[in-house]
Design a protein around this motif. Structure first.
Motif, PDB file in Angstrom:
ATOM      1  N   GLN A 408       0.982  -1.192   0.119  1.00 55.31           N
ATOM      2  CA  GLN A 408      -0.225  -0.127   0.074  1.00 55.31           C
ATOM      3  C   GLN A 408       0.828   1.186  -0.073  1.00 55.31           C
ATOM      4  O   GLN A 408       1.714   1.437   1.201  1.00 55.31           O
ATOM      5  CB  GLN A 408      -0.819   0.036   1.206  1.00 55.31           C
ATOM      6  N   GLU A 490      -4.200   6.562  -8.442  1.00 57.36           N
ATOM      7  CA  GLU A 490      -5.082   5.126  -8.083  1.00 57.36           C
ATOM      8  C   GLU A 490      -4.843   4.447  -9.076  1.00 57.36           C
ATOM      9  O   GLU A 490      -4.722   3.049  -8.896  1.00 57.36           O
ATOM     10  CB  GLU A 490      -6.211   5.613  -7.696  1.00 57.36           C
ATOM     11  N   THR A 518      -2.031  -1.324  -3.683  1.00 58.12           N
ATOM     12  CA  THR A 518      -3.130  -0.397  -3.523  1.00 58.12           C
ATOM     13  C   THR A 518      -2.325   1.013  -3.627  1.00 58.12           C
ATOM     14  O   THR A 518      -1.369   1.117  -2.968  1.00 58.12           O
ATOM     15  CB  THR A 518      -4.052  -0.305  -2.338  1.00 58.12           C
ATOM     16  N   SER A 520      -2.930   4.895  -3.133  1.00 59.70           N
ATOM     17  CA  SER A 520      -3.894   5.759  -2.681  1.00 59.70           C
ATOM     18  C   SER A 520      -3.631   7.156  -3.140  1.00 59.70           C
ATOM     19  O   SER A 520      -2.596   7.517  -3.310  1.00 59.70           O
ATOM     20  CB  SER A 520      -4.117   5.792  -1.130  1.00 59.70           C
ATOM     21  N   LEU A 524      -6.140  11.104   0.644  1.00 57.25           N
ATOM     22  CA  LEU A 524      -6.515   9.749   1.705  1.00 57.25           C
ATOM     23  C   LEU A 524      -5.826  10.197   3.206  1.00 57.25           C
ATOM     24  O   LEU A 524      -4.777  10.626   3.364  1.00 57.25           O
ATOM     25  CB  LEU A 524      -5.430   8.637   1.334  1.00 57.25           C
TER      26      LEU A 524
END
Length: 924
Positions: A408, A490, A518, A520, A524
């Protein structure tokens, strides 16, 4: 139903736990004290070290959509799953532990109770460590006569930093499929020797022994071998760690190669054993089978050996060692891919090079004894047990794993992927692809590395100006890394796959694995909170605003700018920019509020940005906000930021110094005789030394609800401003404001007459110079001074009768004002006509002065009102043309004046008022 009156408690396996990469891991979780159904549901999440506050959902027993994208594929393929042990207890299985699986695991049980009471989740910490355990033993083919001894050596080592123990054991494989494993002797993790059930008696008499020589060498001794000992022997090492719950867990196991043992029985004249150096092969590997003949005085005897695959002859070796092949295998022998020979009179070897799928099956060797070479009649024949050989397709042993160093990331971060190829030495080519989130189209090629190391990039990734220069490297023989230096948004998240093609002898085999990441948005979790310890500050006091910034990523690793905004009080239409601090520390000051620049101090500590205002003034009162802008990590802070947020508003009120002003409030009365001058006093009782004052004088007429009228105002600079009722030159010359001393002000009224009657008072304003201007601190109101008009002891007689008349609009009308009785010849008369009501403010219409002049307060009345004096003491008022607005109550006042002495001024000595005449107008 599992009902309980207790408190819900969720318990998870106590941590921290250490497990090796690639192992199968199980974590238990159970719940007690719950209400509701006996079968409870469980949800597992992880908090990764890179974002310890962010929950990442893994798997649920009730919700198939629970896993985040990073875990979806592993859950679907049962690489991660939950095993229900009973209704209120489960095991979380991770079949192949990866580096990215390290973190804090949380087990949560959704509420089934009537009310929330107790704990609904519990956490444990799992660390992933490298597998450093190794075990090795040289494979051998041994033949022993019954009663002889066997000695084997196993090398075992580890380099784990945690405190761990080792166990080392020997095992025997037997049977045609080598499926039955029997324990021979084990040195446990507690350093205790434990024999297998079949070897317990022999262990007690010393025929089964194990000695440790040095740090890594373990020697196994088996004495007095028996026919039952034949088979394949191997060594197995296990590494153990003690968990926090004081139980020991084996975290890694390794097996060595196998040693084939054939035992010649004394009671049987001819025995045959078959053994394979390796029975589980891949296409292209080499198969070697050994046929061992056991017989007494074998050197003087003659044997013929047949090799069989699935009971069909492959090859035979006669007593002279001559090879005879079946037709199918003869061609392979000519190509050098098959060989069978007599190694000794008791050992016969069959070797098949580059095995294929057709070489799968059960192999036997059949041995026949003949009296002499060339004799076709066997004395005796024996068939070995079968050995299963499994040939798997090329690449079967190849293991492929793909992982992302950070699953992430935030837009602007780099993505680093690792693709590991294990189990093969063949050359490989690697192809990386990407499938964006919710992308239904084909996979996008990222990069390719050919067998010779040639690199090529996909069309989307050739422009190094957006994502940076991609790096595809071969770190070692089976390790490939892909680095995307700069993620855009993204859409760079989703699935990334590593496709590996293995090449061998003109054939190829492809395998692929994928991993999810992922990416972001920079928005975020981006949030700014503005705080101030004080919101009301005294004039000249300093104050500080603290802008706390948080995000779902590490702010210190991305470019951040902070702007301070201000809206003055009272509010304007928008906020003004005070200053903006750029990521490089440059400060850009706004032009709308320049007075801040010399008074503001800017500070930064971690994610806290502070604005300190020194010596606050009234202009600093208003509403403040901070505005935060962030850019992608690897991008220069120019152009539009990746994300922006604005904090809450904080209002700051600047309080002026407290006023100490006190004004005399004593009430008083002043009587005057007509025509005399008089003075009204306004006295300041207490104030600050450096204050200035503005004084405003007011008059309240005698009627009960009369409105205060402003006479004159003298500001702190002594500039005069008269009220609308006293703005005519004649009035300005009669009403004078004067400062007599530092704390006394006078209102002087010259030639006062009866129209000046009423209550007088002053309003004092306290003003102070404070750095940037004059500020009003407060005000005080004095007591009332009542001015009464006193006439000499003499009366005038006017008709007091009240009348009511009606006149049609446009007609002429005359109102009479007639003085009755005699008067002194040395006196003069003046008269004033008024219109209004008794209870309300009346206005003079015209005045006939004692010197014979007529004055109109309003110039517009001069053409409509006429004073007729047909005789002495008659002051009749004539309206030539009555209008609707003329309706009202009329009366007159007559004043008698007498000169004080020769050459002196005239003073009033008597006053009389007539009765009221009510005029009603009639429309034409």
């Amino acid at each position: 139903t599992g009902l309980s009156t207790g408190q819900r408690v969720v318990t998870v396996q106590k941590g921290p736990l250490y497990r090796v990469k690639g192992s199968h891991v199980m974590l238990w979780c159970k719940v007690s004290g719950y209400q509701g159904p006996a079968e409870q549901n469980f949800q597992w999440s992880i908090y990764l070290p890179s974002a310890p506050e962010r929950e990442v959902q893994i798997v649920s027993t009730v919700d198939p959509s629970f896993p985040y994208a990073i875990y979806t594929q592993r859950v679907r393929s049962r690489g991660i799953y939950v095993e229900r042990v009973q209704g209120d207890a489960v095991l979380l299985h991770i079949t192949e532990l990866q580096d990215r699986d390290a973190g804090v695991y949380e087990c949560h049980t959704p509420n089934t109770d009537e009310r929330y009471f107790g704990s609904y989740s519990a956490k444990t910490n799992l660390s992933v460590i490298a597998d450093t355990l190794s075990a090795s033993m040289v494979p051998q083919v041994l033949t022993r006569a019954e009663g002889e001894a066997v000695e084997l050596t196993c090398e075992v080592s580890k380099s784990t930093t945690q405190h761990t123990h080792l166990s080392v054991g020997w095992y025997r494989l037997q049977g045609a499929g080598e499926s039955h494993v029997e324990e021979v002797l084990t040195l446990s993790k507690d350093f205790v020797l434990r024999p297998g059930p079949s070897y317990a008696q022999r262990f007690l008499v010393g025929d089964v022994r194990l000695n440790k020589v040095g740090n890594t060498t373990y020697k196994f001794f088996l004495g007095g071998v028996q026919p039952s000992d034949r088979g394949q022997l191997y060594c197995e090492a296990a590494e153990w760690i003690e968990d926090p719950d004081e139980t020991w867990k084996d975290i890694s196991r390794k097996q060595t190669g196998r040693t084939s043992l054939a035992v010649m029985s004394q009671g049987r004249d001819l025995s045959v054993d078959i053994a394979a150096a390796e029975s589980s092969l891949s296409e292209g590997d080499t198969l070697q089978l050994n046929c061992v003949v056991g017989a007494q005085k074998s050197s003087s005897r003659h044997f013929q050996v047949l090799w069989l695959l699935n009971r069909v002859e492959v090859a035979r070796v006669d007593p002279h060692g001559v090879l005879i092949l079946e037709e199918e295998y003869e061609e392979r022998a000519k190509l050098g891919k098959l060989r069978a020979f007599k190694q000794s009179n008791t050992v016969y070897v069959l070797t098949i090079y580059e095995v294929g799928l057709k070489d799968n099956g059960i192999y036997h060797c059949s041995v026949s004894e003949v009296k002499a070479p060339g004799d076709f009649h066997s004395i005796q024949t024996n068939l070995s047990s079968g050995i299963q050989v499994a040939v798997k397709p090329i690449g079967y042993r190849t293991r492929l794993s793909v992982s992302a160093s950070t699953p992430q990331v935030v837009a602007g971060d780099a993505l680093t992927f690792l693709c590991e190829v294990q189990g093969t030495t063949n050359p490989v080519s690697v192809r990386w692809w990407h499938l964006p989130p919710q992308h239904l189209g084909p996979r996008v090629l990222v990069a390719t590395m050919e067998q010779d190391g040639t690199l090529s990039l996909g069309s989307v990734y050739r422009d190094g100006g957006t994502r940076g220069s991609l790096r595809l490297e071969k770190a070692s023989s089976g390790t490939f890394t892909l680095v995307i230096p700069n993620t855009l948004d993204e859409s760079d998240g989703g699935q990334y796959g590593c496709e590996v093609t293995e090449w061998s002898r003109g054939q190829s085999w492809t395998k692929e694995r994928e991993t999810a990441v992922t990416v972001s948005s920079m928005a975020l979790g981006l949030h700014a909170t503005l705080r101030s310890r004080i919101v009301t500050v005294r004039y000249g006091q300093s104050f500080e605003l603290d802008c706390q910034v948080s995000a779902g990523y590490a702010l210190e690793k991305v470019p951040v700018s902070v702007g301070w905004l201000f809206q003055p009080s009272p509010p304007t239409s928008h906020y003004h920019k005070l200053v903006q601090v750029l990521p490089n520390g440059t400060m850009n000051w706004g032009t709308a509020q320049p007075h801040f620049q010399g008074k503001a101090q800017l500070m930064k500590a971690a994610a806290s940005f502070r604005l300190h205002i020194h010596n606050s003034v009234a202009a600093n009162e208003g509403t403040y906000q901070c505005e935060v802008e962030v850019w992608r990590r690897n991008a220069l802070p120019q152009g539009q930021p990746a994300a922006t947020t604005r904090s809450n508003a904080v209002g700051i009120k600047v309080v002026l110094p407290e006023s100490k002003l006190q004004v005399a409030t004593k009430e008083s009365t002043v009587e005057i005789v007509g025509g005399a001058d008089t003075t009204i006093e306004c006295r300041i009782m207490f104030t600050q030394n450096n204050s200035q004052f503005a004084v405003t004088w007011y008059l309240v007429r005698s009627s009960a609800d009369a409105t205060p009228l402003q006479i004159v105002r003298a500001d702190y600079s002594s500039v005069l401003e008269y009220g609308s009722e006293f703005s005519l030159p004649a009035q300005k010359s009669r009403f004078l404001s004067q400062r007599v001393s530092s704390n006394v002000f006078w209102l002087q009224i010259l030639s006062a007459d009866s129209s000046d009657e009423g209550r007088y008072y002053c309003v004092v304003e306290e003003w102070l110079w404070l750095v940037d201007g004059w500020y009003k601190l407060g005000e005080g109101t004095s007591g009332r001074t009542t001015l009464e008009f006193k006439l000499p002891e003499h009366e005038l007689q006017l008709e007091k009768t009240n009348h009511s008349i009606s006149v049609r609009e446009g007609k002429e009308m005359t109102l009479h004002c007639l003085l009755q009785g005699a008067r002194l010849p040395t006196t003069r008369l003046s008269a004033t006509w008024f219109r209004g009501e008794e209870s309300s403010h009346v206005r003079p219409l015209l005045t006939f002065h004692h010197d014979g002049t007529i004055k109109y307060p309003q110039d517009s009345l001069a053409g409509r009102l006429h004073l007729r004096c047909p005789a002495t003491g008659d002051f009749s008022l004539m309206l030539p043309s009555v209008e609707e607005s003329d309706a009202g109550v009329y009366f007159c006042e007559v004043q008698e004046w007498q000169q004080q002495s020769e050459g002196k001024s005239w003073a009033p000595r008597a006053l009389a008022r007539s009765g009221y005449t009510q005029l009603t107008t009639i429309p034409p």
